[in-house]
Design a protein around this motif. Sequence first.
Motif, PDB file in Angstrom:
ATOM      1  N   ARG A 130      38.288  -9.148  71.613  1.00  0.00           N
ATOM      2  CA  ARG A 130      37.984  -9.997  70.462  1.00  0.00           C
ATOM      3  C   ARG A 130      37.006 -11.107  70.829  1.00  0.00           C
ATOM      4  N   GLU A 131      37.174 -11.680  72.019  1.00  0.00           N
ATOM      5  CA  GLU A 131      36.321 -12.781  72.444  1.00  0.00           C
ATOM      6  C   GLU A 131      34.885 -12.341  72.711  1.00  0.00           C
ATOM      7  N   ASP A 132      34.640 -11.032  72.757  1.00  0.00           N
ATOM      8  CA  ASP A 132      33.272 -10.532  72.947  1.00  0.00           C
ATOM      9  C   ASP A 132      32.458 -10.597  71.663  1.00  0.00           C
ATOM     10  N   ASP A 135      39.313  -5.028  55.068  1.00  0.00           N
ATOM     11  CA  ASP A 135      38.519  -3.903  55.550  1.00  0.00           C
ATOM     12  C   ASP A 135      37.575  -4.422  56.643  1.00  0.00           C
ATOM     13  N   PHE A 136      37.819  -4.021  57.902  1.00  0.00           N
ATOM     14  CA  PHE A 136      37.090  -4.520  59.065  1.00  0.00           C
ATOM     15  C   PHE A 136      36.074  -3.492  59.550  1.00  0.00           C
ATOM     16  N   VAL A 137      34.979  -3.992  60.141  1.00  0.00           N
ATOM     17  CA  VAL A 137      34.038  -3.144  60.865  1.00  0.00           C
ATOM     18  C   VAL A 137      33.488  -3.950  62.033  1.00  0.00           C
ATOM     19  N   VAL A 138      33.288  -3.274  63.166  1.00  0.00           N
ATOM     20  CA  VAL A 138      32.652  -3.878  64.340  1.00  0.00           C
ATOM     21  C   VAL A 138      31.407  -3.074  64.663  1.00  0.00           C
ATOM     22  N   ALA A 139      30.309  -3.771  64.959  1.00  0.00           N
ATOM     23  CA  ALA A 139      29.053  -3.117  65.300  1.00  0.00           C
ATOM     24  C   ALA A 139      28.399  -3.859  66.461  1.00  0.00           C
ATOM     25  N   ASP A 140      27.497  -3.169  67.156  1.00  0.00           N
ATOM     26  CA  ASP A 140      26.704  -3.876  68.162  1.00  0.00           C
ATOM     27  C   ASP A 140      25.524  -4.548  67.469  1.00  0.00           C
ATOM     28  N   VAL A 141      24.774  -5.356  68.205  1.00  0.00           N
ATOM     29  CA  VAL A 141      23.736  -6.176  67.585  1.00  0.00           C
ATOM     30  C   VAL A 141      22.589  -5.330  67.041  1.00  0.00           C
ATOM     31  N   GLU A 162      45.201 -10.761  64.828  1.00  0.00           N
ATOM     32  CA  GLU A 162      45.761  -9.522  65.361  1.00  0.00           C
ATOM     33  C   GLU A 162      44.961  -8.315  64.873  1.00  0.00           C
ATOM     34  N   ALA A 163      44.598  -8.318  63.589  1.00  0.00           N
ATOM     35  CA  ALA A 163      43.816  -7.198  63.054  1.00  0.00           C
ATOM     36  C   ALA A 163      42.427  -7.168  63.693  1.00  0.00           C
ATOM     37  N   LEU A 164      41.833  -8.348  63.888  1.00  0.00           N
ATOM     38  CA  LEU A 164      40.518  -8.412  64.518  1.00  0.00           C
ATOM     39  C   LEU A 164      40.583  -7.922  65.960  1.00  0.00           C
ATOM     40  N   GLN A 165      41.659  -8.262  66.666  1.00  0.00           N
ATOM     41  CA  GLN A 165      41.850  -7.781  68.035  1.00  0.00           C
ATOM     42  C   GLN A 165      41.957  -6.262  68.062  1.00  0.00           C
ATOM     43  N   LYS A 166      42.672  -5.693  67.095  1.00  0.00           N
ATOM     44  CA  LYS A 166      42.871  -4.238  67.067  1.00  0.00           C
ATOM     45  C   LYS A 166      41.550  -3.510  66.856  1.00  0.00           C
ATOM     46  N   VAL A 167      40.753  -3.972  65.895  1.00  0.00           N
ATOM     47  CA  VAL A 167      39.498  -3.263  65.641  1.00  0.00           C
ATOM     48  C   VAL A 167      38.515  -3.484  66.784  1.00  0.00           C
ATOM     49  N   ALA A 168      38.575  -4.650  67.432  1.00  0.00           N
ATOM     50  CA  ALA A 168      37.714  -4.890  68.592  1.00  0.00           C
ATOM     51  C   ALA A 168      38.076  -3.930  69.721  1.00  0.00           C
TER      52      ALA A 168
END
Length: 410
Positions: A138-140, A93-99, A125-131
């Motif tokens: 992803r590198e950000d 279960d992934f989540v991306v947020a700003d700082v 690959e999953a991390l790239q997709k959610v990014a």
Amino acid sequence: MRAGSPRMLREINDRAAIEVLLREGPLTRAELELAIGLSKPATAQLLTRLELDNLVTKAGVRGGGRGPRAQLWAANGGLAFVAAVDLTPHVADFVVADVAGVVLAEYRTPLPVHAGADVVGTFGEALQKVAEEAGIEREDLAHVVIGAQGAFDPRTGLLSSAPHIPGWLGFDVPQKLSDELGVDVLIENDVNLVAVEEMTVGMAQDVDDFVMVWLSEGVGGAVVIGRRLLRGATGGGGEIDWMRVPDPATVDTGDVWPAAGARFGNLVDSPAICRLAAAHGIQADTAWDAVAKTGPDHPFRHDLAKRVAGGVANLVAVADPQLVLLCGDTSRAGGEEFAALVQEKLHELVLPRTPVGCASVQGNAVRAGALQSALATTREDVFGVVTPTLLGSRRPEGDSTRPRPTSPNR
């Protein structure tokens, strides 16, 4: 720099303002002025300074009332991005947020965890997709925190006590992921992360010392002393599964325990609780189903509470915490009534009158705690705001060649 110099005072006030904006969200100048105790001119100068440094941004206006609408100010979330992951044998279960903590994207997907699987590649690959769904690469990502059911040794980077995810064993997890994915990665015990979330927004916000006991498919624990997670020399702090305790059940479950006592995990994991329920005439597929089928006065509940209290007593005798929190599916099924029953049985075993309650955080507390940890680490790098209780266990200095992220604002 002399203590009390104007530059030092400005830096202290700047950090205080950013801490408030990160905690409270967008505020007007007047609201920020009240929160940090500065005068109107000093607060205005502070905001101008922080805006010039790109640390805060205008965030719309607040309407209402008869006067002019007030400008809102917020911490600049676009300075960095983080990801948090709850990794289980069934789904990640992934989540991306700003700082600033604004959630930009979420993603759930099954990942292979069996021995020999390309766990790094599929995770990447999953991390790239959610990014990408968050509008970044992803590198950000400045920092990624993974919550997993196991013990992480910060000296070696190895996971242990995790037979359910064998593909993640036997290699330096954060080093390999960081090197191959190009982002800074930390892996942390899942129950430790639940404790982080409880310290942030839950029942332990105002508690210095507490322990958590996770009751679900398996068993886990976390110990917090002085608002800091006790990880132990090898990352095994809170791994209560292996404690030896007697079985106080009043019925024959068919289990035969060694003379030294049963493993706590073998007494209160889901299969063991189902066998205990069956011995009481209750058929259930899971522990939480068995608990939900019975009332608070049922003998099965009393036997289960005795088992849980037997393990908790060991933690209370050593740590003498202010609070014990139960979490996980089994604990949620019993609710506060079951917590009260565990407390009753606990007080029969130990001298401290330690209260026992249920964790209050709803939803995926592991992922939420991982996000809090990732944000704390990144906010230190970007804003210089330090939140010691939430910082991840970075590898001791000298044990890793991996560079620590450096903010362009520092």
